[in-house]
Motif scaffolding. Structure first.
Motif, PDB file in Angstrom:
ATOM      1  N   MET A 328       1.034  -1.148   0.281  1.00 50.40           N
ATOM      2  CA  MET A 328       0.069   0.131   0.068  1.00 50.40           C
ATOM      3  C   MET A 328       1.069   1.636  -0.100  1.00 50.40           C
ATOM      4  SD  MET A 328      -2.705  -1.093  -0.831  1.00 50.40           S
ATOM      5  CE  MET A 328      -3.624   0.614  -0.054  1.00 50.40           C
ATOM      6  N   GLY A 329       2.079   1.140   0.567  1.00 53.07           N
ATOM      7  CA  GLY A 329       2.739   2.546   0.610  1.00 53.07           C
ATOM      8  C   GLY A 329       3.771   2.304  -1.029  1.00 53.07           C
ATOM      9  N   LEU A 330       4.142   1.432  -0.981  1.00 55.73           N
ATOM     10  CA  LEU A 330       4.259   1.767  -3.032  1.00 55.73           C
ATOM     11  C   LEU A 330       2.950   1.897  -3.486  1.00 55.73           C
ATOM     12  CD1 LEU A 330       6.223  -1.412  -2.872  1.00 55.73           C
ATOM     13  CD2 LEU A 330       7.504   0.876  -2.902  1.00 55.73           C
ATOM     14  N   ALA A 331       1.757   1.437  -3.544  1.00 55.44           N
ATOM     15  CA  ALA A 331       0.435   2.430  -4.813  1.00 55.44           C
ATOM     16  C   ALA A 331       0.477   3.779  -3.602  1.00 55.44           C
ATOM     17  CB  ALA A 331       0.032   1.387  -4.071  1.00 55.44           C
ATOM     18  N   ALA A 332       0.307   4.475  -2.916  1.00 59.19           N
ATOM     19  CA  ALA A 332       0.651   5.562  -2.089  1.00 59.19           C
ATOM     20  C   ALA A 332       1.687   6.353  -3.210  1.00 59.19           C
ATOM     21  CB  ALA A 332       0.204   5.489  -0.770  1.00 59.19           C
ATOM     22  N   VAL A 333       2.372   5.664  -3.132  1.00 64.75           N
ATOM     23  CA  VAL A 333       3.953   5.955  -3.520  1.00 64.75           C
ATOM     24  C   VAL A 333       3.661   7.062  -5.628  1.00 64.75           C
ATOM     25  CG1 VAL A 333       5.895   6.962  -4.415  1.00 64.75           C
ATOM     26  CG2 VAL A 333       5.699   5.912  -2.173  1.00 64.75           C
ATOM     27  N   GLU A 334       3.085   6.162  -6.278  1.00 58.82           N
ATOM     28  CA  GLU A 334       2.537   5.782  -7.330  1.00 58.82           C
ATOM     29  C   GLU A 334       0.684   6.916  -7.434  1.00 58.82           C
ATOM     30  OE1 GLU A 334       0.438   3.117 -10.930  1.00 58.82           O
ATOM     31  OE2 GLU A 334       1.198   2.732  -9.225  1.00 58.82           O
ATOM     32  N   ALA A 335      -0.028   7.251  -6.390  1.00 58.97           N
ATOM     33  CA  ALA A 335      -0.787   7.768  -6.289  1.00 58.97           C
ATOM     34  C   ALA A 335      -0.523   9.576  -6.191  1.00 58.97           C
ATOM     35  CB  ALA A 335      -2.085   7.509  -5.322  1.00 58.97           C
ATOM     36  N   ALA A 336       0.325   9.183  -4.963  1.00 56.93           N
ATOM     37  CA  ALA A 336       0.569  11.228  -4.902  1.00 56.93           C
ATOM     38  C   ALA A 336       1.418  11.293  -6.496  1.00 56.93           C
ATOM     39  CB  ALA A 336       1.975  10.650  -3.692  1.00 56.93           C
ATOM     40  N   VAL A 337       1.844  10.919  -6.554  1.00 61.20           N
ATOM     41  CA  VAL A 337       2.987  11.604  -7.948  1.00 61.20           C
ATOM     42  C   VAL A 337       2.275  11.229  -8.874  1.00 61.20           C
ATOM     43  CG1 VAL A 337       4.644  10.750  -9.859  1.00 61.20           C
ATOM     44  CG2 VAL A 337       5.135   9.666  -7.510  1.00 61.20           C
ATOM     45  N   VAL A 338       1.092  10.179  -9.154  1.00 54.66           N
ATOM     46  CA  VAL A 338       0.181  11.130 -10.004  1.00 54.66           C
ATOM     47  C   VAL A 338      -0.793  12.146  -9.632  1.00 54.66           C
ATOM     48  CG1 VAL A 338      -1.842  10.441 -10.806  1.00 54.66           C
ATOM     49  CG2 VAL A 338      -0.633   8.698 -11.073  1.00 54.66           C
ATOM     50  N   ALA A 339      -1.235  12.750  -8.279  1.00 54.76           N
ATOM     51  CA  ALA A 339      -1.958  13.402  -7.996  1.00 54.76           C
ATOM     52  C   ALA A 339      -0.912  15.081  -8.120  1.00 54.76           C
ATOM     53  CB  ALA A 339      -2.130  13.230  -6.585  1.00 54.76           C
ATOM     54  N   VAL A 340       0.177  14.396  -7.885  1.00 59.09           N
ATOM     55  CA  VAL A 340       1.215  16.003  -7.315  1.00 59.09           C
ATOM     56  C   VAL A 340       0.669  16.334  -9.488  1.00 59.09           C
ATOM     57  CG1 VAL A 340       2.885  16.701  -7.422  1.00 59.09           C
ATOM     58  CG2 VAL A 340       2.145  16.043  -5.402  1.00 59.09           C
ATOM     59  N   ALA A 341       1.361  15.355 -10.347  1.00 66.78           N
ATOM     60  CA  ALA A 341       1.953  16.190 -11.225  1.00 66.78           C
ATOM     61  C   ALA A 341       1.226  16.634 -12.053  1.00 66.78           C
ATOM     62  CB  ALA A 341       1.965  14.844 -12.762  1.00 66.78           C
ATOM     63  N   GLY A 342      -0.743  15.725 -11.485  1.00 65.30           N
ATOM     64  CA  GLY A 342      -1.551  16.166 -12.522  1.00 65.30           C
ATOM     65  C   GLY A 342      -1.730  17.681 -11.825  1.00 65.30           C
ATOM     66  N   ALA A 343      -1.974  17.476 -10.409  1.00 63.77           N
ATOM     67  CA  ALA A 343      -2.840  18.777 -10.214  1.00 63.77           C
ATOM     68  C   ALA A 343      -1.661  20.213 -10.282  1.00 63.77           C
ATOM     69  CB  ALA A 343      -2.669  18.901  -8.682  1.00 63.77           C
ATOM     70  N   ALA A 344       0.110  20.142 -10.716  1.00 61.57           N
ATOM     71  CA  ALA A 344       0.564  21.086 -10.578  1.00 61.57           C
ATOM     72  C   ALA A 344       0.624  21.093 -12.315  1.00 61.57           C
ATOM     73  CB  ALA A 344       2.031  20.111 -11.036  1.00 61.57           C
ATOM     74  N   GLY A 345       0.623  19.851 -13.671  1.00 61.52           N
ATOM     75  CA  GLY A 345      -0.443  20.486 -14.805  1.00 61.52           C
ATOM     76  C   GLY A 345      -1.336  21.400 -15.094  1.00 61.52           C
ATOM     77  N   GLY A 346      -2.535  21.129 -14.254  1.00 64.23           N
ATOM     78  CA  GLY A 346      -4.208  21.237 -14.426  1.00 64.23           C
ATOM     79  C   GLY A 346      -3.997  22.751 -14.202  1.00 64.23           C
ATOM     80  N   LEU A 347      -3.564  22.818 -12.808  1.00 68.99           N
ATOM     81  CA  LEU A 347      -3.116  24.332 -12.581  1.00 68.99           C
ATOM     82  C   LEU A 347      -2.373  24.577 -13.385  1.00 68.99           C
ATOM     83  CD1 LEU A 347      -2.578  24.532  -9.036  1.00 68.99           C
ATOM     84  CD2 LEU A 347      -4.872  24.742  -9.555  1.00 68.99           C
ATOM     85  N   GLY A 348      -1.740  24.582 -14.028  1.00 70.13           N
ATOM     86  CA  GLY A 348      -0.435  25.180 -15.012  1.00 70.13           C
ATOM     87  C   GLY A 348      -1.543  25.784 -15.926  1.00 70.13           C
ATOM     88  N   LEU A 349      -2.201  24.162 -16.591  1.00 66.53           N
ATOM     89  CA  LEU A 349      -3.251  24.744 -17.559  1.00 66.53           C
ATOM     90  C   LEU A 349      -4.151  25.707 -17.669  1.00 66.53           C
ATOM     91  CD1 LEU A 349      -4.252  23.516 -20.964  1.00 66.53           C
ATOM     92  CD2 LEU A 349      -5.049  21.689 -19.470  1.00 66.53           C
ATOM     93  N   ALA A 350      -4.977  26.084 -15.989  1.00 66.68           N
ATOM     94  CA  ALA A 350      -6.468  26.252 -16.349  1.00 66.68           C
ATOM     95  C   ALA A 350      -5.587  27.869 -15.731  1.00 66.68           C
ATOM     96  CB  ALA A 350      -6.618  26.519 -14.782  1.00 66.68           C
ATOM     97  N   MET A 351      -4.553  28.403 -15.523  1.00 66.01           N
ATOM     98  CA  MET A 351      -3.823  29.513 -15.640  1.00 66.01           C
ATOM     99  C   MET A 351      -3.572  29.909 -17.108  1.00 66.01           C
ATOM    100  SD  MET A 351      -1.284  30.164 -13.131  1.00 66.01           S
ATOM    101  CE  MET A 351      -1.766  29.844 -10.804  1.00 66.01           C
ATOM    102  N   LEU A 352      -2.830  29.434 -18.008  1.00 66.10           N
ATOM    103  CA  LEU A 352      -3.083  29.842 -19.759  1.00 66.10           C
ATOM    104  C   LEU A 352      -4.481  29.978 -20.545  1.00 66.10           C
ATOM    105  CD1 LEU A 352      -0.349  26.832 -20.475  1.00 66.10           C
ATOM    106  CD2 LEU A 352      -0.167  29.811 -20.278  1.00 66.10           C
ATOM    107  N   VAL A 353      -5.631  28.545 -19.785  1.00 63.60           N
ATOM    108  CA  VAL A 353      -6.755  28.794 -20.573  1.00 63.60           C
ATOM    109  C   VAL A 353      -7.504  30.266 -19.822  1.00 63.60           C
ATOM    110  CG1 VAL A 353      -9.209  27.827 -20.296  1.00 63.60           C
ATOM    111  CG2 VAL A 353      -6.775  26.713 -20.777  1.00 63.60           C
ATOM    112  N   ASP A 354      -7.345  30.211 -18.890  1.00 67.17           N
ATOM    113  CA  ASP A 354      -7.595  31.799 -18.211  1.00 67.17           C
ATOM    114  C   ASP A 354      -7.657  33.482 -19.140  1.00 67.17           C
ATOM    115  OD1 ASP A 354      -9.269  33.430 -16.444  1.00 67.17           O
ATOM    116  OD2 ASP A 354      -7.559  34.034 -15.986  1.00 67.17           O
ATOM    117  N   ARG A 355      -6.017  33.200 -19.214  1.00 70.41           N
ATOM    118  CA  ARG A 355      -5.522  34.334 -19.891  1.00 70.41           C
ATOM    119  C   ARG A 355      -5.590  34.084 -21.071  1.00 70.41           C
ATOM    120  NH1 ARG A 355       0.793  35.448 -19.021  1.00 70.41           N
ATOM    121  NH2 ARG A 355       0.139  34.800 -17.400  1.00 70.41           N
ATOM    122  N   ALA A 356      -5.844  33.313 -22.060  1.00 68.59           N
ATOM    123  CA  ALA A 356      -6.619  33.104 -22.916  1.00 68.59           C
ATOM    124  C   ALA A 356      -7.640  33.742 -23.373  1.00 68.59           C
ATOM    125  CB  ALA A 356      -5.924  31.862 -23.971  1.00 68.59           C
ATOM    126  N   ALA A 357      -8.997  32.351 -22.481  1.00 68.65           N
ATOM    127  CA  ALA A 357     -10.471  33.074 -22.745  1.00 68.65           C
ATOM    128  C   ALA A 357     -10.683  34.177 -22.044  1.00 68.65           C
ATOM    129  CB  ALA A 357     -10.696  31.774 -22.215  1.00 68.65           C
TER     130      ALA A 357
END
Length: 878
Positions: A328-357
């Motif tokens: 479960m600890g190893l799975a949690a590491v995988e989930a954390a990597v996915v969550a952090v990368a997805g959240a960071a990319g999502g916020l960056g994309l949201a800011m770009l979309v906010d600026r463009a739209a």
């Protein structure tokens, strides 16, 4: 060990991790972007509402109270920026001698304005001709008297006082006449149906001289108000701003202790804006949440595509002594990597979309945190929860063995799917009735209520559609092998039967791809249709309010005025419209005289404007009966009218100047009409009105410019018709009319929603298909070992891609159409007026289909390319 595990994940399963993180990123970006738009929209609605008010409060001084004391009290209230006294007096009539003739008017109002009034309340008075200082005539009053700056008019006074002559200094327009002449303290239904036709503005000192002697004997004809400018430092949310403003008004009345009544103009506009703000929130829930849920489903599909390999990896780790906690600890590491990368990319994309739209309006921190929280939940649900389930139930031996789970009987799934669709239909019928209101905003109360039960309709349709689509495709793959074999023959040739059998055995993966693509298509179609319908109705609302591309209003427009307007370059057609006032019983209502043969096209009348027939059929009926009458729905209800009833109206006879009773025949109900008020009005034949009243003068001219050059035509018309003609154009009206929700520019939101729908559709088609085909790399490699040629292997791949495209697109189109109808009906409060039919954005749907086909083709091409590799190399990598 965690570092080694993470390094191995990124090296061996980096592509799958990136795909999972991209699903989280889409969900985070969509929620953050739409949440930021929602916050910005609320603030925009509040600021627009505040800007639309010139006089925030009109404090009516009660009879017998001291106006100076009331003025002092209002000025000392917290939040008061300025307060000026204004006198109101009634006159029995006005007289002017111009051009060798005498013109008389009926009763009117004379206002006494203190020095600096126009500067303190900018926008309340708009100068059209002459000077702002001195005696000013309202535009319609000047037209009634044929008076211009420099002329002398006479003001009649009651109580035996002699008339007073005054010299006119200017002609003005009163943009806020409705609120300026409101009946302070009266409920909405008791307010005057229209401001007075005859209005004179005088300096307060002159007004005191003229009407001061009348006040002691006729206090009912002379009153005082305190016009007040309040601070606009209010909460950004319209509901909170309304609560603050209405609380301040109640506090003021307590301080006035009965000496004054507060007419809260600022609170009135915020009262309307708060329900529109709630509709904006509902748009977010109805259109944004399904997109985020679909992105989560795609993330789950990506994660589940590696479930078999994950179980084998867990079994291998168990043989080497790993505990459940370690797994479960190893799975949690995988989930954390996915969550952090997805959240960071999502916020960056949201800011770009906010600026463009949205031109960089900014995303509040609260919405960023909420979107990241949703992204973390999606990552945990798609990575951590399945891993925990497998780790708890798996053993070393079961991890190396394919174990089937006991399936729920298909009959039960059919019952569930049909039950969900039936429940959706029942909720839809209940929430789309005539008297249903999704948002209930009782006027004058700070409480808003939303019937969230309406969300059950689309939600049940989503769920029921997914279940039924799953069952139908599963049935096709199980029972339709002969049919599929014939359909696959062009691509797979002699192996078409084998392809059909292979898809049947692995139908779980195929069905998953079809259902996800269908849901993505349904989301894109419903979003596109709703936004297209919204844009269509926003234009219809502007046309309904303005009347035409360019509209001219002035009392007693002549045939010469019509000819001048028709001669303006760019005008294709001019439609005259009579405007009178008629008494229905004791109720004074607007009466419009029309030419039935041409008004439908000239006024762009919609069938939704009428009840009991189409616009064309009811106008044809009006043309066939000279004394025919169409009445508003409210008038028909209030007076219990039925088709064929005789209706007696009292109109002013132009020959005698007195009211005359004229008989009409009730023929139908009209709910909306260009330039007409929203509640009570009447429509009749212009020729009949002219014959019975002795006057065929028109009050409005509707000019058709072909939809282009409206502002230029309006400017030329002002020069041709002079300052006494009130001229409006469609583009200007479109920016200010309608609800505050309509006034907010939703173009950026539309681009964002449609863009995310394209991305989700492409991902559902291409990415899910690619992952499904990747799971069958071993099958394709073994087929190659057994002698299958490259073309035959490609036939496997392209046949599955075609099945996913056709089945997913067909199911998605049907579900999207149903969702579109449901959204437009349930959210009918967003549209003003309601649409005749939904608007289909064919260009966008074509692009959507193209994007999905390209994504599917790219995935199939990559899989076919892999299938042509040497089989031993492919099996060694697997």
């Amino acid at each position: 060990m965690i570092g080694i595990w993470l390094s191995g994940l990124l090296r061996v399963r980096g592509g799958r991790l990136i795909a999972t993180a991209l699903g989280v990123m889409v969900a985070v970006a969509l929620l953050a972007t739409l949440g930021g738009f929602l916050s910005t929209t609320r603030a925009t609605m509040t600021s627009q509402s505040v800007r639309s008010v010139s006089v925030d409060w009109q404090v009516q001084v009660t009879t017998g109270a001291d106006a100076h004391t009331v003025l002092s009290t209002v000025r000392n209230l917290p939040g008061t920026r300025a307060a000026l006294p204004v006198g109101y007096a009634q006159t029995g009539g006005l007289t002017a001698h111009t051009g060798g003739t005498a013109q008389n008017t009926g009763a009117g109002s004379v206002l006494g304005l203190p020095p600096g009034y126009a500067a303190t309340f900018p926008g309340e008075i708009r100068l059209l001709a002459g000077r702002e200082q001195g005696v000013l005539l309202a535009q319609q009053t000047a037209a009634n008297l044929h008076a211009a700056p420099g002329d002398t008019i006479t003001i009649q006074r009651a109580g035996g006082l002699p008339p007073v002559p005054v010299r006119v200094s200017g002609v003005v327009d009163l943009p806020y006449a409705d609120s300026l002449f409101q009946k302070v303290g009266a409920p909405p239904r008791s307010q005057p149906s229209a401001p007075p036709d005859n209005v004179v503005l005088m300096p307060r000192q002159s007004w005191n001289t003229v009407f001061g002697p009348l006040a002691p004997s006729r206090p009912d004809l002379v009153q005082s108000q305190i016009h007040t400018l309040r601070t606009h430092s209010l909460p950004s949310d319209p509901a909170a701003a309304y609560s603050t403003v209405s609380g301040n008004a109640h506090h003021a009345e307590v301080q006035l202790a009965g000496t004054g009544l507060v007419g809260d103009n600022l609170g009135s506009v915020l009262d309307a804006a708060r329900s529109d703000a709630l509709y904006a929130q509902l748009l977010f829930l109805f259109l944004g949440v399904p997109g985020a849920a679909l992105a989560a489903a795609l993330t789950w599909a990506v994660a589940q595509s590696g479930a078999g390999r994950r179980r084998k990896e867990q079994a291998l780790l168990r043989t080497r002594g790993a505990t459940v906690a370690r797994l479960m600890g190893l799975a949690a590491v995988e989930a954390a990597v996915v969550a952090v990368a997805g959240a960071a990319g999502g916020l960056g994309l949201a800011m770009l979309v906010d600026r463009a739209a949205f031109h960089g309006t900014g995303i509040p921190l609260s919405w960023m945190l909420a979107a990241c929280g949703v992204g973390a939940l999606v990552a945990a649900a798609t990575v951590l929860v399945p891993a925990r389930f497998d780790a708890r139930r798996a053993t070393v031996v079961s991890g190396r063995t394919e174990v089937g789970r006991s399936a729920v009987p298909r009959a039960a799934w059919w019952v569930l799917g049909i039950g969900l669709l039936a429940g959706s239909l029942a909720v839809f019928r209940a929430t789309s009735g005539t008297n249903y209101a999704l948002v209930l905003a009782p006027e004058g109360t700070p409480t808003l209520s939303v019937d969230y039960w309406a969300f059950a309709g689309p939600a049940l349709l989503w769920a029921g559609g997914a279940v039924v689509a799953w069952l139908l495709v599963d049935l096709l793959l199980r029972r339709g092998r002969p049919l599929l074999s014939r359909l696959f023959r062009p691509a797979a040739g002699a192996l078409s039967g084998t392809v059909a059998a292979g898809l049947s055995r692995q139908r779980g993966t195929v069905v998953r791809s079809v259902v996800l693509l269908a849901l993505a298509c349904a989301f894109a179609v419903s979003t596109g249709v709703f936004n297209s319908t919204y844009r269509q109705q926003a234009k219809v609302d502007a046309v309904l309010t303005n009347g035409a591309d360019v509209t001219v209003t002035r009392p007693a427009l002549s045939a010469a005025d019509t000819a001048k307007l028709a001669a303006v370059p760019g005008v294709r057609h001019v439609e005259p419209l009579q405007h009178r006032f008629a008494y229905v019983g004791a109720d004074l209502q607007d009466l419009y005289g029309v030419r039935p043969a041409s008004i439908v096209s000239a006024g762009r009348l919609q069938d939704a404007y009428f009840a009991g027939g189409t616009a064309r059929s009811l106008m044809n009926g009006l043309a066939g009966r000279p004394d025919g009458l169409l009445v508003s729905a409210e008038t028909a209800h209030d007076f219990q009218l039925h088709p064929g009833d005789r209706v007696r109206l009292r109109l002013t006879d132009a020959r005698t100047g007195r009211l005359r009773t004229i008989a009409f025949r009730f023929q139908g109900v009209v709910k909306e009409f260009p330039t007409a008020p929203k509640d009570s009005f009447l429509i009749a034949n212009a020729s009949y009105i002219a014959r019975t009243t002795g006057s065929g003068a028109d009050g409005t001219l509707l000019a058709d410019t072909g939809g282009s050059g409206q502002r230029r035509v309006a400017d030329l018309a002002r020069k041709a018709l002079g300052p006494t003609a009130h001229i409006t154009d469609l583009p200007s009206s479109q920016t200010v009319v309608g609800s505050s929700l309509t006034a907010v520019d939703l173009a950026g939101l539309t681009r964002v929603e449609l863009g995310f729908a394209l991305v989700i559709g492409a991902a559902a088609g291409g990415l899910v298909l690619a992952l499904g085909l990747a799971e069958r790399r071993r099958t394709l490699a073994l087929a190659s070992v057994l002698g299958a040629r490259g073309r035959q292997l490609s036939g496997f791949v392209w046949s599955e891609a075609a099945l996913v495209a056709v089945a997913g697109g067909a199911v998605g189109a049907v579900a999207g159409w149903a969702l579109s109808q449901m959204l437009v009906k349930v959210l009918s409060g967003v549209f003003d007026p309601p649409p005749d039919r939904v608007a289909v954005p064919w260009a966008y749907l074509t692009v959507l289909a193209g994007v999905i086909v390209v994504a599917l083709a790219a995935a199939a091409w990559a899989a076919a390319r892999h299938a042509r590799r040497p089989p031993l190399t492919e099996l060694r990598e697997l």
